[in-house]
Design a protein around this motif. Structure first.
Motif, short mmCIF file in Angstrom:
data_model
loop_
_atom_site.label_atom_id
_atom_site.label_comp_id
_atom_site.label_asym_id
_atom_site.label_seq_id
_atom_site.Cartn_x
_atom_site.Cartn_y
_atom_site.Cartn_z
N ALA A 86 -15.49 -8.75 58.28
CA ALA A 86 -15.17 -9.90 58.30
C ALA A 86 -15.65 -10.88 57.10
CB ALA A 86 -15.57 -10.65 59.57
N THR A 87 -14.77 -11.81 56.68
CA THR A 87 -15.13 -12.87 55.63
C THR A 87 -16.16 -13.88 56.31
OG1 THR A 87 -13.19 -12.50 54.51
CG2 THR A 87 -14.37 -14.32 53.93
N SER A 146 -21.04 -10.65 57.21
CA SER A 146 -21.85 -9.58 56.89
C SER A 146 -23.34 -9.91 57.21
CB SER A 146 -21.52 -9.45 55.25
OG SER A 146 -21.94 -10.78 54.58
N TRP A 147 -23.53 -11.44 57.13
CA TRP A 147 -25.04 -11.84 57.39
C TRP A 147 -25.24 -11.56 59.13
CZ3 TRP A 147 -24.66 -17.35 54.64
CH2 TRP A 147 -24.73 -16.92 53.17
N LEU A 148 -24.23 -11.91 59.68
CA LEU A 148 -24.59 -11.48 61.11
C LEU A 148 -24.65 -9.96 61.38
CD1 LEU A 148 -24.57 -12.82 64.18
CD2 LEU A 148 -21.94 -12.46 64.23
N HIS A 149 -23.76 -9.41 60.75
CA HIS A 149 -23.78 -7.98 60.98
C HIS A 149 -25.38 -7.29 60.49
CE1 HIS A 149 -23.31 -3.69 59.35
NE2 HIS A 149 -22.54 -3.38 60.28
N ALA A 154 -19.61 -4.62 65.83
CA ALA A 154 -20.33 -4.73 64.55
C ALA A 154 -19.38 -4.19 63.66
CB ALA A 154 -21.60 -3.55 64.62
N ARG A 155 -18.44 -3.53 63.81
CA ARG A 155 -17.54 -3.18 62.85
C ARG A 155 -16.64 -4.16 62.38
NH1 ARG A 155 -15.50 1.68 61.25
NH2 ARG A 155 -16.52 2.64 63.16
#
Length: 363
Positions: A294-295, A191-194, A288-289
């Motif tokens: 992803a955890t 989520s941080w990379l997203h 992105a999806r």
């Protein structure tokens, strides 16, 4: 022979877990499918500069049976005694995804409020299928080479059967990635990379540049982009933020709370240098999806600059009961040629001058 069993018979207690994984690589119309005793592998690529694969392990299914078709005897003039390649074919990925969500229950975001869409495991209610005891099964069968891929979905007393045409596979070389010779590796939350990729999209960038280096013994990982609307940069490091409170004014709980490590793992082949690699932003954005669900994500770059992103995604276990298990989705990207254009050294200068300054938080 009519008495031979189907090549593949796989039964899942829910099509949602299959849909979640396959939707992560749904940027191409057709997928290369590989059947084996371990599971099903779906692969897609774009112009040989980007590829992605999702592996559906046999543990995702309550029943999984694979019977390789009989192999014809080798010809007399053939000295190739190697094992036969795995059973492969092409299939319309868009048609498969439409089939898996034919009941409209596989995409929880469609019926959930915006504030609840970040949780991939919605809480069961009194009207949920698992509480009411409704039967919700997904059965996938493949009778023989050249036969259609049959998907049968059952919900309560409704049964839907879809036969998807299979095509002769078009063999393409995989993007080479040397796992034994890595220039850089880090593990962080997906989520941080997203969020970082989403922040960088505001500049309408064409290129994404990745930097990694050690600053005063601390890891620093940064993403930067430049587009028609400006430039942006996001940095990740494990240095705790500077407190504005005096030590005597800090609460005991806050003083004993360890800092959050944004980078769980950080490895550089040469800690004294700065890693710099650029990739086409529009290709990175297609992952992105996978980032959003992803955890964790493992970001690796080999010595040739090829980027590998491996996403660890938790999906509902085959046995149900609220438990989950881990599956993986992989992406690979070919780097852009470094032409030393304008701004080519700007990012490196910013990295050298940052030295752990936490005032430029992008989130």
């Amino acid at each position: 022979m009519p008495d031979e069993p189907p090549v593949l018979t796989a039964v899942s207690s829910s099509a949602r877990q299959l849909f979640t994984l396959l939707r992560c690589i749904a940027f191409a119309s057709k997928a290369h499918v590989q059947l084996s005793h371990e599971g099903l592998k779906f692969s897609v690529d774009e112009a040989s500069v980007m590829e992605a694969s999702a592996f559906l392990d046999k543990s995702l299914f309550t029943t999984y049976s694979f019977h390789a078709p009989p192999v014809p005897p080798p010809s007399a003039d053939s000295d190739d005694e190697e094992a036969t390649p795995p059973l492969t074919f092409h299939i319309s990925l868009a048609a498969l995804l439409e089939t898996l969500q034919i009941f409209g229950l596989t995409d929880p975001d469609a019926s959930r409020p915006p504030w609840a869409r970040d949780n991939p495991y919605p809480t069961s209610t009194a009207f949920s299928n698992n509480v009411l005891g409704m039967n919700n099964l997904c059965r996938i069968t493949y009778d023989a080479p050249g036969a259609p891929l049959s998907v049968i979905l059952t919900e309560a007393s409704i049964r839907t059967s879809c036969d998807l045409t299979t095509y002769q596979p078009e063999y393409t070389d995989e993007i080479p990635f040397d796992r034994q010779s890595l220039a850089f590796k880090t593990i962080m939350r997906g989520s941080w990379l997203h969020d970082a990729i989403l922040e960088l999209s505001s500049t309408s960038p064409e290129k994404l540049t990745m930097y990694a280096r050690m600053v005063r013994g601390k890891p620093l990982f940064a993403l930067s982009s430049t587009g028609t609307l400006g430039s942006a940069r996001v940095e990740f490091n494990n240095q705790p933020p500077k407190s504005t409170l005096r030590p005597t004014a800090a609460k005991p709980d806050e003083a004993n709370t360890p800092p959050v490590n944004l980078l769980e793992t950080f490895q550089l082949s040469d800690p004294d240098t700065v890693l710099r690699a650029s990739y086409k932003y529009s290709l990175i954005q297609k992952a992105a999806r996978a980032m959003s669900v992803a955890t964790k994500v493992s970001v690796r770059v080999d010595m040739q600059g090829v980027l590998s992103m491996q996403f660890m995604i938790e999906v509902e276990a085959a046995a149900g009961g609220g438990s989950s298990q881990v599956s993986f989705v992989d992406f690979r990207f070919v780097p852009l040629v470094d032409d030393e254009d304008e701004g080519g050294d700007e990012g490196e200068t910013l990295m050298q001058n940052g030295e752990g300054d936490d005032s430029h938080d992008a989130f």
